[in-house]
Design an enzyme around this catalytic site. Structure first.
Site, PDB file in Angstrom:
ATOM      1  N   LYS A  11      -3.126  18.409  29.288  1.00 49.29           N
ATOM      2  CA  LYS A  11      -4.253  16.984  30.224  1.00 49.29           C
ATOM      3  C   LYS A  11      -5.155  16.618  29.197  1.00 49.29           C
ATOM      4  CE  LYS A  11      -3.544  19.331  34.349  1.00 49.29           C
ATOM      5  NZ  LYS A  11      -4.202  19.702  35.957  1.00 49.29           N
ATOM      6  N   TYR A  51      -0.060  11.802  41.271  1.00 51.42           N
ATOM      7  CA  TYR A  51      -1.076  12.767  42.412  1.00 51.42           C
ATOM      8  C   TYR A  51      -0.764  12.908  43.854  1.00 51.42           C
ATOM      9  CZ  TYR A  51      -2.352  16.871  38.405  1.00 51.42           C
ATOM     10  OH  TYR A  51      -2.211  16.798  37.362  1.00 51.42           O
ATOM     11  N   PHE A  59     -10.677  17.301  45.995  1.00 56.24           N
ATOM     12  CA  PHE A  59     -11.007  17.432  44.839  1.00 56.24           C
ATOM     13  C   PHE A  59     -10.612  15.773  44.296  1.00 56.24           C
ATOM     14  CE2 PHE A  59      -7.582  20.026  45.638  1.00 56.24           C
ATOM     15  CZ  PHE A  59      -7.192  19.802  44.903  1.00 56.24           C
ATOM     16  N   ARG A  87       5.607  27.758  35.019  1.00 57.52           N
ATOM     17  CA  ARG A  87       4.545  28.500  35.604  1.00 57.52           C
ATOM     18  C   ARG A  87       3.802  29.827  34.895  1.00 57.52           C
ATOM     19  NH1 ARG A  87       2.153  24.242  39.239  1.00 57.52           N
ATOM     20  NH2 ARG A  87       1.165  26.632  40.186  1.00 57.52           N
ATOM     21  N   THR A  93      -3.620  28.600  38.810  1.00 59.79           N
ATOM     22  CA  THR A  93      -4.242  26.918  38.511  1.00 59.79           C
ATOM     23  C   THR A  93      -5.842  27.564  37.989  1.00 59.79           C
ATOM     24  OG1 THR A  93      -3.109  25.868  40.157  1.00 59.79           O
ATOM     25  CG2 THR A  93      -5.099  25.009  39.620  1.00 59.79           C
ATOM     26  N   ARG A 104      -3.302  28.333  29.696  1.00 61.35           N
ATOM     27  CA  ARG A 104      -4.614  28.218  30.838  1.00 61.35           C
ATOM     28  C   ARG A 104      -5.874  28.988  30.152  1.00 61.35           C
ATOM     29  NH1 ARG A 104      -1.922  25.928  35.536  1.00 61.35           N
ATOM     30  NH2 ARG A 104      -2.374  23.471  36.333  1.00 61.35           N
ATOM     31  N   ASN A 114      -7.989  21.739  33.528  1.00 62.69           N
ATOM     32  CA  ASN A 114      -6.841  23.493  33.085  1.00 62.69           C
ATOM     33  C   ASN A 114      -6.149  22.964  32.567  1.00 62.69           C
ATOM     34  OD1 ASN A 114      -5.554  21.687  35.072  1.00 62.69           O
ATOM     35  ND2 ASN A 114      -5.370  23.680  36.773  1.00 62.69           N
ATOM     36  N   HIS A 117      -0.227  20.818  32.849  1.00 63.32           N
ATOM     37  CA  HIS A 117       0.537  20.731  34.728  1.00 63.32           C
ATOM     38  C   HIS A 117       1.394  20.726  34.503  1.00 63.32           C
ATOM     39  CE1 HIS A 117       1.709  18.753  38.106  1.00 63.32           C
ATOM     40  NE2 HIS A 117       3.464  18.614  36.675  1.00 63.32           N
ATOM     41  N   GLU A 128       8.508  13.193  38.483  1.00 66.49           N
ATOM     42  CA  GLU A 128       7.528  13.861  38.044  1.00 66.49           C
ATOM     43  C   GLU A 128       8.313  13.031  36.557  1.00 66.49           C
ATOM     44  OE1 GLU A 128       4.494  16.672  40.127  1.00 66.49           O
ATOM     45  OE2 GLU A 128       4.923  17.217  37.866  1.00 66.49           O
TER      46      GLU A 128
HETATM   47  P1  GDP Z   1      -1.628  23.494  40.065  1.00 69.92           P
HETATM   48  O1  GDP Z   1      -0.150  23.261  40.108  1.00 69.92           O
HETATM   49  O2  GDP Z   1      -1.979  24.995  39.027  1.00 69.92           O
HETATM   50  O3  GDP Z   1      -2.141  22.338  38.459  1.00 69.92           O
HETATM   51  O4  GDP Z   1      -1.954  22.610  41.130  1.00 69.92           O
HETATM   52  P2  GDP Z   1      -2.550  22.744  42.215  1.00 69.92           P
HETATM   53  O5  GDP Z   1      -1.458  20.951  42.319  1.00 69.92           O
HETATM   54  O6  GDP Z   1      -3.239  22.816  42.904  1.00 69.92           O
HETATM   55  O7  GDP Z   1      -3.757  21.498  41.714  1.00 69.92           O
HETATM   56  C1  GDP Z   1      -3.720  20.017  41.226  1.00 69.92           C
HETATM   57  C2  GDP Z   1      -4.575  19.832  40.187  1.00 69.92           C
HETATM   58  O8  GDP Z   1      -5.665  20.215  40.618  1.00 69.92           O
HETATM   59  C3  GDP Z   1      -4.946  21.128  39.646  1.00 69.92           C
HETATM   60  O9  GDP Z   1      -4.395  21.896  38.144  1.00 69.92           O
HETATM   61  C4  GDP Z   1      -5.831  20.706  38.042  1.00 69.92           C
HETATM   62  O10 GDP Z   1      -6.517  19.887  37.627  1.00 69.92           O
HETATM   63  C5  GDP Z   1      -7.193  19.893  40.634  1.00 69.92           C
HETATM   64  N1  GDP Z   1      -7.532  20.915  40.894  1.00 69.92           N
HETATM   65  C6  GDP Z   1      -7.329  22.123  41.791  1.00 69.92           C
HETATM   66  N2  GDP Z   1      -8.016  22.966  42.539  1.00 69.92           N
HETATM   67  C7  GDP Z   1      -9.282  22.244  42.082  1.00 69.92           C
HETATM   68  C8  GDP Z   1     -10.305  22.163  42.695  1.00 69.92           C
HETATM   69  O11 GDP Z   1     -10.522  22.948  43.423  1.00 69.92           O
HETATM   70  N3  GDP Z   1     -11.675  21.192  42.074  1.00 69.92           N
HETATM   71  C9  GDP Z   1     -10.858  20.109  40.939  1.00 69.92           C
HETATM   72  N4  GDP Z   1     -11.893  19.746  40.377  1.00 69.92           N
HETATM   73  N5  GDP Z   1     -10.004  19.971  40.428  1.00 69.92           N
HETATM   74  C10 GDP Z   1      -8.876  21.642  41.597  1.00 69.92           C
END
Ligand code: GDP
Length: 139
Positions: A11, A51, A59, A87, A93, A104, A114, A117, A128
C-alpha cells in the site's frame, strides 16, 4: 475451488516509507512465488471499485483517499494454502493487534495505513488479480 493463489498490494504508506524491498523479501522467504507484479497507482475511482465491498462502511472515503494517495505494488502470489498462509504472514488488520514478526506489525503504523493487502478468499483473489492483470500477464 482452491487455486493456491492470492493477490497482494503493497500500500501507499509502505511504498512511501521505502519498504517495498523488505516486504517482497519477507514474502518470497515465506515460500510464495511471484506470478505477476506491477508498480502502479490507483485513481480514486479505481480504488473505490477495488474496495466496492466496503462502500457502505464509515471508513470508505478515507480508505479510497489513502489508497489513491501514492504508488502501490500489486502482485499475484502462488503457494499451497496461499490465502490462509498469506493472511498469517501479514497479520491482523490493525497493526497494534498483529503478531510479532508479521508484515503489518513490522511495517504498518495504523489500521488504515496498514502496509499490505491480502485477499480473504480464493474467489476474491481471482477477482482482485483480474482487476490488475490481463490474462496473459497472470498465466
Ligand atoms: P483486511 O482484509 O485485513 O485488509 O481488512 P478489511 O477487509 O476489514 O478492510 C480493508 C481495509 O480497509 C483495511 O486493510 C484497512 O486499510 C481499511 N480499514 C479497515 N478498518 C478501518 C477503519 O476502521 N478505519 C480506516 N480508516 N480504515 C480501515
Amino acid at each position: 475451488m482452491q487455486t493456491n493463489r492470492t493477490f497482494t498490494m503493497i500500500k501507499p504508506d509502505a511504498v512511501a516509507n521505502g519498504h517495498i524491498g523488505a516486504i517482497i523479501d519477507q514474502i518470497t522467504k515465506a515460500g510464495f512465488k511471484i506470478v505477476a507484479m506491477k508498480y502502479t497507482s490507483l485513481s480514486s475511482e479505481m480504488a473505490g471499485q477495488f474496495y466496492d465491498i466496503h462502500r457502505e462502511r464509515p471508513f470508505f472515503k478515507d480508505l479510497v483517499s489513502f489508497m489513491s494517495s501514492g504508488p502501490i505494488v500489486a502482485a499475484i502470489l502462488e503457494k499451497d494454502n496461499a490465502i490462509e498462509d498469506f493472511r498469517k504472514l501479514i497479520g491482523a488488520t490493525d497493526p497494534q493487534k498483529a503478531e510479532v514478526g508479521t508484515i503489518r506489525q513490522k511495517f504498518a503504523k495504523s489500521i488504515d495505513a496498514n502496509a499490505v493487502h491480502g485477499s480473504d478468499s480464493d474467489e476474491n483473489a481471482q477477482i482482485e488479480g483480474n482487476f490488475f492483470f490481463s490474462a496473459f500477464e497472470r498465466a
